[in-house]
Design an enzyme around this catalytic site. Structure first.
Site, short mmCIF file in Angstrom:
data_model
loop_
_atom_site.label_atom_id
_atom_site.label_comp_id
_atom_site.label_asym_id
_atom_site.label_seq_id
_atom_site.Cartn_x
_atom_site.Cartn_y
_atom_site.Cartn_z
N PRO A 14 -18.17 -40.20 12.72
CA PRO A 14 -18.89 -39.83 13.94
C PRO A 14 -20.30 -40.43 13.92
O PRO A 14 -20.92 -40.50 12.85
CB PRO A 14 -18.95 -38.30 13.89
CG PRO A 14 -18.52 -37.91 12.53
CD PRO A 14 -17.89 -39.07 11.84
N GLY A 48 -23.94 -42.04 7.91
CA GLY A 48 -24.09 -43.49 7.68
C GLY A 48 -23.20 -44.37 8.54
O GLY A 48 -22.77 -45.44 8.09
N SER A 49 -22.95 -43.95 9.79
CA SER A 49 -22.08 -44.78 10.64
C SER A 49 -22.71 -46.13 10.94
O SER A 49 -22.00 -47.14 11.01
CB SER A 49 -21.71 -44.05 11.92
OG SER A 49 -22.87 -43.80 12.68
N SER A 50 -24.03 -46.18 11.08
CA SER A 50 -24.64 -47.48 11.41
C SER A 50 -24.59 -48.42 10.20
O SER A 50 -24.34 -49.62 10.35
CB SER A 50 -26.06 -47.32 11.94
OG SER A 50 -26.85 -46.57 11.05
N ALA A 51 -24.79 -47.87 9.00
CA ALA A 51 -24.67 -48.72 7.80
C ALA A 51 -23.24 -49.22 7.66
O ALA A 51 -23.00 -50.40 7.35
CB ALA A 51 -25.07 -47.93 6.55
N ALA A 52 -22.26 -48.35 7.91
CA ALA A 52 -20.85 -48.75 7.73
C ALA A 52 -20.46 -49.85 8.72
O ALA A 52 -19.80 -50.82 8.33
CB ALA A 52 -19.93 -47.54 7.88
N ASP A 81 -28.64 -46.53 2.29
CA ASP A 81 -27.42 -46.41 3.10
C ASP A 81 -26.57 -47.67 3.01
O ASP A 81 -25.36 -47.59 2.77
CB ASP A 81 -27.78 -46.21 4.58
CG ASP A 81 -28.38 -44.86 4.88
OD1 ASP A 81 -28.87 -44.20 3.94
OD2 ASP A 81 -28.37 -44.46 6.05
#
Ligand code: PMV
Length: 309
Positions: free
Chosen positions: A80, A86-90, A130
């Site tokens: 989410p 850490g969605s932006s890093a992923a 991250d």
């Protein structure tokens, strides 16, 4: 075509104090973002043209490394967004992994360093924990001194970070998301102001650093009771720095009777908390009863990977 994927992360110890040079520890989690793609007449994501604002991480990643023909990237994520996971890093790391696999320059160090640049560019500031955690997997320990498990050094302006890999026990962690999106920049700025004028706040930062080191030791000894107690202490200290939120405190409070410990994770001011527990489903339910979004995640060994499919 192959696919590249990268995990999300959770900060276990040390957020905010890390800005002042104290150590921090994050772990990769078993929710991932995957990127694949094919050549196309213009840059696209999931079959529609790349949007300036919304696709800013992917766009910045492309600008950093991609010299080839336009691509239509297919991006799928079980993370989410804006949840402290850490969605932006992923998405940044998975995109860089895919692009560098395509042009034959894939290396974890390159991806972690470029990923940090992308986050820095999009957010205006970032610590590299991250993006390195999403790249390397396992747990990542950030310090000012070189230690065992050294991965790479990342520098920006007058700052320098040394990143290390750590193996920690497999753990289930409950994430409770308040749904409140607080911006990291202003929160960090407020802490900076507090710390510059207040001796007690400076001691708190040092104390969080000490807790992080002790937390890492307890994790390596598999002493989850100790880890939990340290997490809860870290949470209280973060509260005194003004980055807490009453919902986070409530989620922590309802988690504690069923958990080793609990704390806010990431920037705070809203965002998410984590609980370390052997009864994750029950803890997740308690948080959900208070209106929070809850997720049961696990620590993850794999960082960025290429799947030939
Ligand atoms: O927003 P997150 O989950 O990436 O965490 C921010 C962590 C801080 O220590 C507050 C800021 C930083 O850049 O380290």
């Amino acid at each position: 075509m192959f696919e590249c994927s990268a995990p999300g992360k959770l900060i276990l110890f040390g957020e905010h104090a890390v800005v002042f040079g104290e150590p921090a520890l994050a772990t990769a989690i078993n929710l991932r973002t995957s990127v694949t793609g094919s050549y196309s007449s213009e840059p696209m994501i999931n079959g529609r043209p790349l949007r300036e604002e919304k696709d800013n991480y992917v766009k910045a990643a492309m600008n950093q490394v991609w010299k080839g023909k336009p691509l239509d990237l297919t991006i799928r994520s079980s993370l989410p967004s804006a949840s402290g996971m850490g969605s932006s890093a992923a998405v940044t790391v998975a995109t860089l992994g895919f692009l560098t696999s395509l042009d034959g320059t894939f290396s974890k160090e390159l991806i972690a360093k470029t990923g940090f640049e992308v986050e820095y560019e999009v957010q205006g500031r970032a610590s590299p924990i991250d993006t390195t955690t999403s790249t390397e997997g396992r747990a990542v320990f950030l310090t000012k001194e070189k230690d065992k498990g050294f991965l790479w050094q990342i520098e920006k302006d007058d700052k320098s970070w040394l990143l290390h890999a750590r193996d920690i026990p497999r753990m289930k962690i409950v994430v409770g998301n308040t749904g409140i999106k607080a911006r990291t920049g202003p929160l960090v700025e407020n802490v900076r102001r507090l710390v510059s004028g207040d001796k007690l706040a400076r001691q708190t930062i040092k104390e969080i650093g000490r807790i992080t080191l002790e937390g890492l030791k307890a994790l390596r000894e598999d002493d989850l009771e100790r880890v939990g107690k340290l997490m809860t202490s870290n949470h209280k200290l973060l509260g005194t720095l003004g980055v807490g939120h009453k919902l986070l405190d409530k989620y922590v409070e309802v988690s504690l009777p069923l958990s080793y410990g609990a704390k806010l994770t990431g920037a705070g001011g809203g965002g998410s908390m984590i609980a370390l527990t052997d009864r994750p489903e029950e803890v997740a339910e308690r948080i959900a009863e208070l209106g929070g979004k809850s997720f049961v995640v696990e620590t993850e060994d794999r960082g960025v990977i290429v799947d030939e499919g």
